[in-house]
Each structure stands twice: as structure tokens, then as C-alpha cells.
Design an enzyme around this catalytic site. Structure first.
Site, PDB file in Angstrom:
ATOM      1  N   GLU A 121      29.806  41.995  28.934  1.00  0.00           N
ATOM      2  CA  GLU A 121      31.353  41.824  29.157  1.00  0.00           C
ATOM      3  C   GLU A 121      32.052  40.882  28.219  1.00  0.00           C
ATOM      4  O   GLU A 121      31.694  39.797  28.409  1.00  0.00           O
ATOM      5  CB  GLU A 121      31.682  41.455  30.552  1.00  0.00           C
ATOM      6  CG  GLU A 121      30.968  42.411  31.458  1.00  0.00           C
ATOM      7  CD  GLU A 121      31.766  42.170  32.825  1.00  0.00           C
ATOM      8  OE1 GLU A 121      32.232  43.223  33.458  1.00  0.00           O
ATOM      9  OE2 GLU A 121      31.653  41.177  33.367  1.00  0.00           O
ATOM     10  N   GLY A 124      39.918  41.531  32.129  1.00  0.00           N
ATOM     11  CA  GLY A 124      41.446  41.482  32.525  1.00  0.00           C
ATOM     12  C   GLY A 124      42.491  41.002  31.623  1.00  0.00           C
ATOM     13  O   GLY A 124      43.535  40.920  32.362  1.00  0.00           O
ATOM     14  N   LYS A 161      35.808  41.078  42.697  1.00  0.00           N
ATOM     15  CA  LYS A 161      36.149  39.595  42.485  1.00  0.00           C
ATOM     16  C   LYS A 161      36.547  38.921  43.759  1.00  0.00           C
ATOM     17  O   LYS A 161      36.351  39.162  44.926  1.00  0.00           O
ATOM     18  CB  LYS A 161      37.134  39.104  41.608  1.00  0.00           C
ATOM     19  CG  LYS A 161      36.481  39.926  40.149  1.00  0.00           C
ATOM     20  CD  LYS A 161      37.259  39.793  38.997  1.00  0.00           C
ATOM     21  CE  LYS A 161      36.718  40.534  37.516  1.00  0.00           C
ATOM     22  NZ  LYS A 161      37.211  40.003  36.508  1.00  0.00           N
ATOM     23  N   GLU A 186      32.949  34.499  34.749  1.00  0.00           N
ATOM     24  CA  GLU A 186      33.900  33.795  35.544  1.00  0.00           C
ATOM     25  C   GLU A 186      33.311  32.679  36.251  1.00  0.00           C
ATOM     26  O   GLU A 186      33.681  31.678  36.607  1.00  0.00           O
ATOM     27  CB  GLU A 186      34.577  34.574  36.465  1.00  0.00           C
ATOM     28  CG  GLU A 186      35.830  35.453  35.886  1.00  0.00           C
ATOM     29  CD  GLU A 186      36.301  36.660  36.556  1.00  0.00           C
ATOM     30  OE1 GLU A 186      35.973  36.895  37.571  1.00  0.00           O
ATOM     31  OE2 GLU A 186      36.987  37.339  35.631  1.00  0.00           O
ATOM     32  N   HIS A 192      28.032  36.162  36.012  1.00  0.00           N
ATOM     33  CA  HIS A 192      29.468  36.674  35.607  1.00  0.00           C
ATOM     34  C   HIS A 192      30.052  35.607  34.950  1.00  0.00           C
ATOM     35  O   HIS A 192      30.032  34.583  35.165  1.00  0.00           O
ATOM     36  CB  HIS A 192      30.324  37.231  36.645  1.00  0.00           C
ATOM     37  CG  HIS A 192      31.453  37.853  36.341  1.00  0.00           C
ATOM     38  ND1 HIS A 192      32.535  37.228  35.859  1.00  0.00           N
ATOM     39  CD2 HIS A 192      31.762  39.264  36.266  1.00  0.00           C
ATOM     40  CE1 HIS A 192      33.548  38.039  35.605  1.00  0.00           C
ATOM     41  NE2 HIS A 192      32.988  39.442  35.668  1.00  0.00           N
ATOM     42  N   SER A 208      38.331  45.712  31.080  1.00  0.00           N
ATOM     43  CA  SER A 208      39.342  46.477  31.050  1.00  0.00           C
ATOM     44  C   SER A 208      38.926  48.040  31.188  1.00  0.00           C
ATOM     45  O   SER A 208      39.659  48.942  30.248  1.00  0.00           O
ATOM     46  CB  SER A 208      40.329  46.099  29.891  1.00  0.00           C
ATOM     47  OG  SER A 208      40.796  44.921  30.224  1.00  0.00           O
ATOM     48  N   ASN A 241      33.579  45.561  40.664  1.00  0.00           N
ATOM     49  CA  ASN A 241      33.380  44.087  40.922  1.00  0.00           C
ATOM     50  C   ASN A 241      34.890  43.868  41.482  1.00  0.00           C
ATOM     51  O   ASN A 241      35.863  43.410  40.809  1.00  0.00           O
ATOM     52  CB  ASN A 241      33.251  43.444  39.530  1.00  0.00           C
ATOM     53  CG  ASN A 241      33.431  41.893  39.839  1.00  0.00           C
ATOM     54  OD1 ASN A 241      33.435  41.276  41.017  1.00  0.00           O
ATOM     55  ND2 ASN A 241      33.328  41.139  38.664  1.00  0.00           N
TER      56      ASN A 241
HETATM   57  P1  PGA Z   1      38.213  43.957  34.307  1.00  0.00           P
HETATM   58  O1  PGA Z   1      37.148  42.954  34.726  1.00  0.00           O
HETATM   59  O2  PGA Z   1      37.732  45.302  34.444  1.00  0.00           O
HETATM   60  O3  PGA Z   1      39.488  43.669  35.223  1.00  0.00           O
HETATM   61  O4  PGA Z   1      38.496  43.692  32.851  1.00  0.00           O
HETATM   62  C1  PGA Z   1      35.493  43.420  34.438  1.00  0.00           C
HETATM   63  C2  PGA Z   1      34.697  42.444  35.020  1.00  0.00           C
HETATM   64  O5  PGA Z   1      35.139  41.143  35.084  1.00  0.00           O
HETATM   65  O6  PGA Z   1      33.791  42.559  35.672  1.00  0.00           O
END
Ligand code: PGA
Length: 251
Positions: free
Chosen positions: A169, A175, A11, A99, A97, A215, A9
Site C-alpha cells: 500500500e 484514501g 478502519k 496508519e 498498516h 484507492s 479494511n
Molecule cells: P483506501 O484505503 O482504499 O481508502 O485507499 C486502503 C487501506 O488503507 O487499506
């Protein structure tokens, strides 16, 4: 047997030229045979979808979008419709997601409409669910995730459910460098599978792909993928480096 599925992803990272560079590197490093036993996809910014699609032509690496509207067209300034994604030849779309839920007011109801529309347009949804740290500290994580799933899957038939990938998630692990322990991650993925079994049946719950996200990196992917109910990973940060992403796919 469920086929492992590693999806990057990106982003809101990478301009068109940067996307071309990154996906070329990934293509060089990933042989088609690497993607025979593992499904791999990159979910790139909307502006890069078309160019990335051209580069992925002839490879086994799939293409995903990060969001879509449920309507085919209309007065929805700034939105992208499933027909637009269809014409590019997008295979997957991330839906719900955290976010998008957190910063753009995406609700379970919107997520449900998007899921139905994606399936109707032959785009495989990656449905994201997960709890906040506060919810976990209050031991509400199962309640929250179950509610997200049942709301998202309203009016979705069993045959459609088979096409949906679920990504668990935990928001506190995205992140942040913090991963859920493999036990925590697997236990929630088992709970999600049980929830699907209760709503549909055992056959479907055993078939669906459940990813963990938060992560995931080359040094923890093997342990995460070794868990019984984790079939894949949705990867943010580590998917932005060709080397790391390739290592994840070859876990
Ligand atoms: P990350 O993000 O691997 O940077 O923690 C995962 C995601 O939000 O899909």
C-alpha cells in the site's frame, strides 16, 4: 494457482449497530458461490468483531481484525490479545498498516513480533508495507519496502511464510483517490515476490498472496486484478459501501 483475495479494511468506522447493518447487506449481496473463486474478508473494528462473526456464520466471507498485541495477556492497557481474537474466531489480522506505523509508532520490530504471534495463534496475518510520496520521489521505494519486509519477516520460517498475505500500500495512494498506476503497483508486487524468493525460495514466492491497496474502487479493480503479480486488494473507503464491496469481490 493463487486464489484472489479481496479484503475490506473498515478502519475506525462503524459502531456495532452500523457494522451489523453493513455486514447484513454484504451477506445479502454476496452469494456463497461468489466467494468460491475469490476469498473475501471484512476487517472490522474490534468492538464489532463478535457481532459480525455471528452474522457471517455459514457464509464464505471471512473475518479480520485490524491490529493485535503479540502477548497473550498482561498489563497492556487498551490492547487486544491473540487469545481474545481466537475466541471470537477471527481468520485474519491486518498487521503493520501504515496508519498504525504513522500515528501509533508501530515499528518493524513490533510488526515482526505481531506476525510471529498471529501465526502461532492460527490467525492469518495481512502484512502491510509501502513507501511515502517523499520516498518514492527520491526513488527509494524498493529499498524501503524491502527493508520493511525483511525486518518484518525476521525469524519467520518458510512454512510460516506461506500463511502470510502481503499488502503493498503506497502511503500516498491511501484514501487520497490517487492510485499507483497499474504498472507501478505490479512492478512493486513483482519486486516483493522477488524479495520473498531471495529470502525463501521460488515455490513460496509463487504461492504467497500479494494484495495492492490504495484507492481501489469498482471502476479500477479489474485493471488492478489483471496484473500478473497482484493477487488481491486491501480496500478502505470502497469497503464501507455494500454495493461497492460486493462489486470488488465479483470483479
Ligand atoms: P483506501 O484505503 O482504499 O481508502 O485507499 C486502503 C487501506 O488503507 O487499506
Amino acid at each position: 494457482m493463487r486464489k484472489p483475495f479481496i479484503a475490506g479494511n473498515w478502519k475506525m468506522n462503524n459502531t456495532i449497530s452500523q457494522s451489523i447493518e453493513l455486514v447484513r447487506e454484504i451477506k445479502e449481496k454476496l452469494k456463497n458461490s461468489d466467494c468460491e473463486e475469490v476469498d473475501a474478508a471484512v476487517c472490522v473494528p474490534a468492538t464489532s468483531l463478535l457481532e459480525v462473526k455471528k452474522i457471517l456464520e455459514g457464509t464464505n466471507i471471512k473475518l479480520g481484525a485490524q491490529n493485535m498485541h503479540w502477548e497473550e495477556s498482561g498489563a497492556f492497557t487498551g490492547e487486544i490479545s491473540p487469545l481474545m481474537l481466537n475466541e471470537i474466531g477471527v481468520d485474519y489480522c491486518i498487521i503493520g498498516h501504515s496508519e498504525r506505523r504513522q500515528y501509533f509508532g508501530e515499528t518493524d520490530e513490533n510488526v515482526n513480533k505481531k506476525l510471529i504471534s498471529a501465526i502461532d495463534h492460527n490467525i492469518q496475518p495481512i502484512l502491510c508495507v509501502g513507501e511515502t510520496l517523499e520516498q518514492r520521489e527520491r526513488e527509494q521505494e524498493e529499498f524501503i519496502v524491502k527493508r520493511q519486509i525483511l525486518n518484518a519477516l525476521e525469524n519467520i520460517s518458510a512454512s510460516h511464510m506461506e500463511k502470510i498475505v502481503i499488502a503493498y500500500e503506497p502511503i500516498w495512494a491511501i484514501g487520497t483517490g490517487k492510485t499507483a498506476t497499474t504498472e507501478e503497483a505490479n512492478s512493486m508486487c513483482s519486486f516483493i515476490r522477488k524479495t520473498i524468493e531471495e529470502k525463501y525460495n521460488n515455490d513460496i514466492s509463487e504461492k504467497i498472496i500479494i494484495q495492492y491497496g490504495g484507492s481501489v474502487k469498482p471502476d479500477n479493480v479489474e485493471e488492478i486484478m489483471g496484473q500478473k503479480d497482484i493477487d488481491g486488494a486491501l480496500v478502505g473507503g470502497a469497503s464501507l459501501k455494500a454495493d461497492d464491496f460486493t462489486k470488488l469481490v465479483k470483479f
